[in-house]
Design an enzyme around this catalytic site. Structure first.
Site, PDB file in Angstrom:
ATOM      1  N   GLU A   1      -1.544  -5.795  -9.277  1.00 58.24           N
ATOM      2  CA  GLU A   1      -0.174  -5.934  -9.145  1.00 58.24           C
ATOM      3  C   GLU A   1      -0.694  -5.927  -7.628  1.00 58.24           C
ATOM      4  O   GLU A   1      -1.400  -4.329  -6.818  1.00 58.24           O
ATOM      5  CB  GLU A   1       0.907  -4.607  -9.172  1.00 58.24           C
ATOM      6  CG  GLU A   1       1.618  -5.163 -10.882  1.00 58.24           C
ATOM      7  CD  GLU A   1       2.402  -4.036 -10.934  1.00 58.24           C
ATOM      8  OE1 GLU A   1       2.780  -2.887 -10.664  1.00 58.24           O
ATOM      9  OE2 GLU A   1       2.826  -3.956 -12.383  1.00 58.24           O
TER      10      GLU A   1
ATOM     11  N   CYS B   1       0.421  -4.307  -0.030  1.00 58.48           N
ATOM     12  CA  CYS B   1       0.058  -3.008  -0.090  1.00 58.48           C
ATOM     13  C   CYS B   1      -1.225  -4.103  -1.195  1.00 58.48           C
ATOM     14  O   CYS B   1      -0.670  -4.398  -2.340  1.00 58.48           O
ATOM     15  CB  CYS B   1       0.377  -2.525  -0.582  1.00 58.48           C
ATOM     16  SG  CYS B   1      -0.101  -0.878  -1.563  1.00 58.48           S
TER      17      CYS B   1
ATOM     18  N   CYS C   1     -10.586   2.817 -11.925  1.00 59.23           N
ATOM     19  CA  CYS C   1     -11.383   3.722 -10.739  1.00 59.23           C
ATOM     20  C   CYS C   1     -11.567   4.836 -10.667  1.00 59.23           C
ATOM     21  O   CYS C   1     -11.693   5.271 -12.042  1.00 59.23           O
ATOM     22  CB  CYS C   1      -9.976   4.282  -9.799  1.00 59.23           C
ATOM     23  SG  CYS C   1     -10.582   4.923  -8.276  1.00 59.23           S
TER      24      CYS C   1
ATOM     25  N   CYS D   1      -9.001  11.619  -9.153  1.00 58.48           N
ATOM     26  CA  CYS D   1      -8.321  13.152  -8.496  1.00 58.48           C
ATOM     27  C   CYS D   1      -7.464  13.164  -9.522  1.00 58.48           C
ATOM     28  O   CYS D   1      -6.611  12.079  -9.922  1.00 58.48           O
ATOM     29  CB  CYS D   1      -7.661  11.990  -7.478  1.00 58.48           C
ATOM     30  SG  CYS D   1      -8.818  11.206  -6.650  1.00 58.48           S
TER      31      CYS D   1
ATOM     32  N   CYS E   1      -3.576  11.444  -9.640  1.00 61.21           N
ATOM     33  CA  CYS E   1      -3.177   9.875  -9.727  1.00 61.21           C
ATOM     34  C   CYS E   1      -3.395   9.150 -10.803  1.00 61.21           C
ATOM     35  O   CYS E   1      -4.758   9.926 -11.682  1.00 61.21           O
ATOM     36  CB  CYS E   1      -4.718   9.790  -8.399  1.00 61.21           C
ATOM     37  SG  CYS E   1      -4.810   7.646  -8.643  1.00 61.21           S
TER      38      CYS E   1
ATOM     39  N   CYS F   1       2.793   0.665  -6.231  1.00 59.05           N
ATOM     40  CA  CYS F   1       0.892  -0.124  -6.071  1.00 59.05           C
ATOM     41  C   CYS F   1      -0.040   0.214  -6.635  1.00 59.05           C
ATOM     42  O   CYS F   1      -0.468   1.345  -6.661  1.00 59.05           O
ATOM     43  CB  CYS F   1       1.023   0.857  -4.286  1.00 59.05           C
ATOM     44  SG  CYS F   1      -0.115  -0.956  -3.785  1.00 59.05           S
TER      45      CYS F   1
HETATM   46  N1  SAH Z   1      -8.115   5.128  -3.546  1.00 61.51           N
HETATM   47  C1  SAH Z   1      -8.282   4.748  -2.754  1.00 61.51           C
HETATM   48  C2  SAH Z   1      -6.603   4.568  -1.865  1.00 61.51           C
HETATM   49  C3  SAH Z   1      -5.602   4.813  -2.762  1.00 61.51           C
HETATM   50  S1  SAH Z   1      -4.422   4.904  -1.991  1.00 61.51           S
HETATM   51  C4  SAH Z   1      -7.400   6.672  -1.921  1.00 61.51           C
HETATM   52  O1  SAH Z   1      -7.377   7.528  -2.718  1.00 61.51           O
HETATM   53  O2  SAH Z   1      -7.105   6.499  -1.059  1.00 61.51           O
HETATM   54  C5  SAH Z   1      -3.177   5.453  -2.790  1.00 61.51           C
HETATM   55  C6  SAH Z   1      -2.885   6.347  -1.933  1.00 61.51           C
HETATM   56  O3  SAH Z   1      -1.569   7.205  -2.718  1.00 61.51           O
HETATM   57  C7  SAH Z   1      -3.929   7.532  -1.578  1.00 61.51           C
HETATM   58  O4  SAH Z   1      -3.943   8.388  -1.065  1.00 61.51           O
HETATM   59  C8  SAH Z   1      -3.709   9.100  -3.029  1.00 61.51           C
HETATM   60  O5  SAH Z   1      -4.148   9.404  -2.940  1.00 61.51           O
HETATM   61  C9  SAH Z   1      -2.096   8.432  -3.167  1.00 61.51           C
HETATM   62  N2  SAH Z   1      -1.618   8.525  -4.150  1.00 61.51           N
HETATM   63  C10 SAH Z   1      -1.947   9.021  -5.781  1.00 61.51           C
HETATM   64  N3  SAH Z   1      -1.667   9.628  -6.605  1.00 61.51           N
HETATM   65  C11 SAH Z   1      -0.555   9.882  -5.957  1.00 61.51           C
HETATM   66  C12 SAH Z   1       0.524  10.056  -6.887  1.00 61.51           C
HETATM   67  N4  SAH Z   1       0.750  10.533  -8.466  1.00 61.51           N
HETATM   68  N5  SAH Z   1       1.851  10.049  -5.999  1.00 61.51           N
HETATM   69  C13 SAH Z   1       1.989  10.511  -4.729  1.00 61.51           C
HETATM   70  N6  SAH Z   1       0.748   9.654  -3.998  1.00 61.51           N
HETATM   71  C14 SAH Z   1      -0.458   9.293  -5.032  1.00 61.51           C
HETATM   72 FE1  SF4 Z   2      -8.580   6.666  -7.124  1.00 61.79          FE
HETATM   73 FE2  SF4 Z   2      -6.713   7.283  -7.541  1.00 61.79          FE
HETATM   74 FE3  SF4 Z   2      -8.757   8.940  -6.308  1.00 61.79          FE
HETATM   75 FE4  SF4 Z   2      -7.501   6.970  -4.861  1.00 61.79          FE
HETATM   76  S1  SF4 Z   2      -6.385   8.646  -6.038  1.00 61.79           S
HETATM   77  S2  SF4 Z   2      -9.810   7.004  -5.650  1.00 61.79           S
HETATM   78  S3  SF4 Z   2      -7.318   5.598  -6.906  1.00 61.79           S
HETATM   79  S4  SF4 Z   2      -8.238   8.179  -8.427  1.00 61.79           S
END
Ligand code: SAH
Ligand code: SF4
Length: 411
Positions: free
Chosen positions: A124, A137, A144, A148, A151, A382
């Site tokens: 997406e 975006c 991934c 995290c 996430c 996103c």
């Molecule tokens: N993998 C990269 C790019 C993803 S960017 C990274 O982690 O930076 C998307 C952003 O959304 C990141 O800052 C991520 O930490 C945040 N994110 C992930 N899951 C989320 C959630 N459930 N609620 C709010 N932000 C979230």
């Molecule tokens: Fe991967 Fe989600 Fe962590 Fe970004 S925030 S590095 S997409 S697991």
């Protein structure tokens, strides 16, 4: 009311079918100029002495004019166009679905063909129009490898890296659909910036960790910022990383785009749990890489993303430590309200707590916008894999897709 164009129906699909990639031919999208010249010579379609000139012509058609069909390349002879079409493709990926929110946010579900023995993958891409800018975006991986804990993407296995072509195709196809190439019409009623380009900014903030797919991301971003082609300023491209320190140095040296760091915690013990790559590259190393990022100034700041998790990282003491940690780094702080998903163990901080946190950070001199959710009615999550979400119950799917709805335009 959200408007959905369901391109899974045979009728609407046929309109786009002609432009859809035929995976049997190699693509010319996503190659450097030199690689393009080599591909033309190796195919024996173009003599070596013409290669640079032909590569330049193609580059202009692909990236300035945005054509996705050799036939439109009017300064190339019909014979050569035909031969190119038999050997190569410049077609767009299949658009499975396009959704348009009442606030103008758009979400596309793209399908890319298998690479090697794999299956087709779906990705997406989200467009967020605002006053004076339009932000796209973009995803860099399907799934991934990182985990995290807040996430949803982190619960999915890595399916594969996207290629430079697939990363660029997200931008090219979005610009097609928005009429954002010369002599194209913007669809009636579309919400886009009043002036200038419809896609003025891109953020690598979709699914995946872009710095674990460094080579393809680098290639795609250098093509996106090429002054004779797509011509997006590097100041309008932001790459978000969870903190892959060696590749942050390489990003500064080899790509030169703006940086966003998924910080989310100000102590190593907590960040180890939230963003486990911290065990490999702890805060001290991460912040040192940020401090040394080339070209920083008040006008070119690093964005620090900070997801607000109730009773986890949202106290005033956290805010104070955040300000202390970032001292000396030209920084912006993006506070992201946590978007829950089924099975997640966190809650979003109360609004009051978020405001207290934001006030402290603001008073310390940091712009700290709280990302306002966009596109809620179309669940513009996103980077969220649709195929994954379809296996869930409807209620779960709604919660899941609501994740990561964020106004990425602040970056
Ligand atoms: N993998 C990269 C790019 C993803 S960017 C990274 O982690 O930076 C998307 C952003 O959304 C990141 O800052 C991520 O930490 C945040 N994110 C992930 N899951 C989320 C959630 N459930 N609620 C709010 N932000 C979230
Ligand atoms: Fe991967 Fe989600 Fe962590 Fe970004 S925030 S590095 S997409 S697991």
């Amino acid at each position: 009311m959200a408007l959905t164009i369901d391109l899974t129906s045979a009728e609407s699909r046929s309109a786009l079918a002609a432009k859809t990639a035929k995976p049997d031919k190699p693509t010319l999208i996503g190659l450097t100029r030199d690689e393009l010249a080599v591909a033309l010579v190796e195919s024996a379609l173009v003599p070596e002495r013409q290669a640079r000139m032909r590569a330049q012509q193609l580059w202009h058609w692909l990236y300035v004019r945005g054509v996705s069909d050799f036939d439109a390349m009017s300064n190339i002879s019909r014979d050569l166009r035909g031969a190119l079409d038999r050997h190569f493709t410049v077609a767009r990926p299949q658009i499975v679905e396009e959704q348009i929110s009442a606030d103008g946010t758009r979400k596309w579900l793209f399908r890319f063909p298998p690479r090697g023995a794999g299956r087709p993958v779906e990705v997406e891409t989200v467009y967020i129009p605002e006053e004076g800018r339009g932000t796209l975006c973009i995803s860099s991986q399907v799934g991934c490898t990182l985990t995290c804990s807040f996430c949803h993407t982190g619960t999915q296995k890595l399916v594969r890296n996207l290629t430079a072509e697939e990363i660029l195709s997200q931008l090219l196809t979005a610009r097609d659909r928005l009429g954002d190439f010369p002599q194209r019409e913007t669809p009636m009623g579309a919400i886009v910036p009043a002036e200038g380009r419809k896609v003025s900014n891109i953020v690598m903030m979709g699914m995946g960790e872009p710095l674990y797919n460094f080579d393809h991301v680098k290639k795609a971003l250098l093509i996106a910022s090429d002054g004779d082609g797509l011509s997006l300023s590097k100041r309008r491209i932001t790459l978000s990383t969870s903190g892959v320190v060696p590749e942050i140095y390489r990003t500064g040296e080899e790509i030169g785009v703006m940086l966003a760091i998924s910080l989310h915690a100000v102590r190593d013990d907590l960040r180890d749990m939230l963003v486990p790559i911290n065990k490999k590259y702890p805060l001290k190393e991460l912040l040192e890489a940020c401090r040394r990022y080339p070209g920083l100034s008040n006008a070119r700041r690093i964005t620090f993303e900070y997801v607000m998790l109730r009773d986890v990282n949202d106290s005033l003491a956290d805010a104070k430590e955040l300000v202390r940690l970032l001292r000396g780094i030209p920084a912006k702080i993006n506070l992201i309200p946590f978007n829950p998903w089924p099975g997640s163990n966190y809650q979003c901080s109360d609004w009051e707590t978020i405001e207290t946190f934001a006030d402290y950070v603001n008073q310390a001199g940091y712009a700290s916008p709280i990302r306002t959710p966009r596109g809620r009615d179309i669940l513009a999550a996103c980077g969220q894999l649709k195929s994954e979400s379809e296996r869930l119950k409807k209620s779960e799917r709604l919660a899941l897709e609501a994740m990561m709805i964020a106004g990425h335009g602040e970056a």
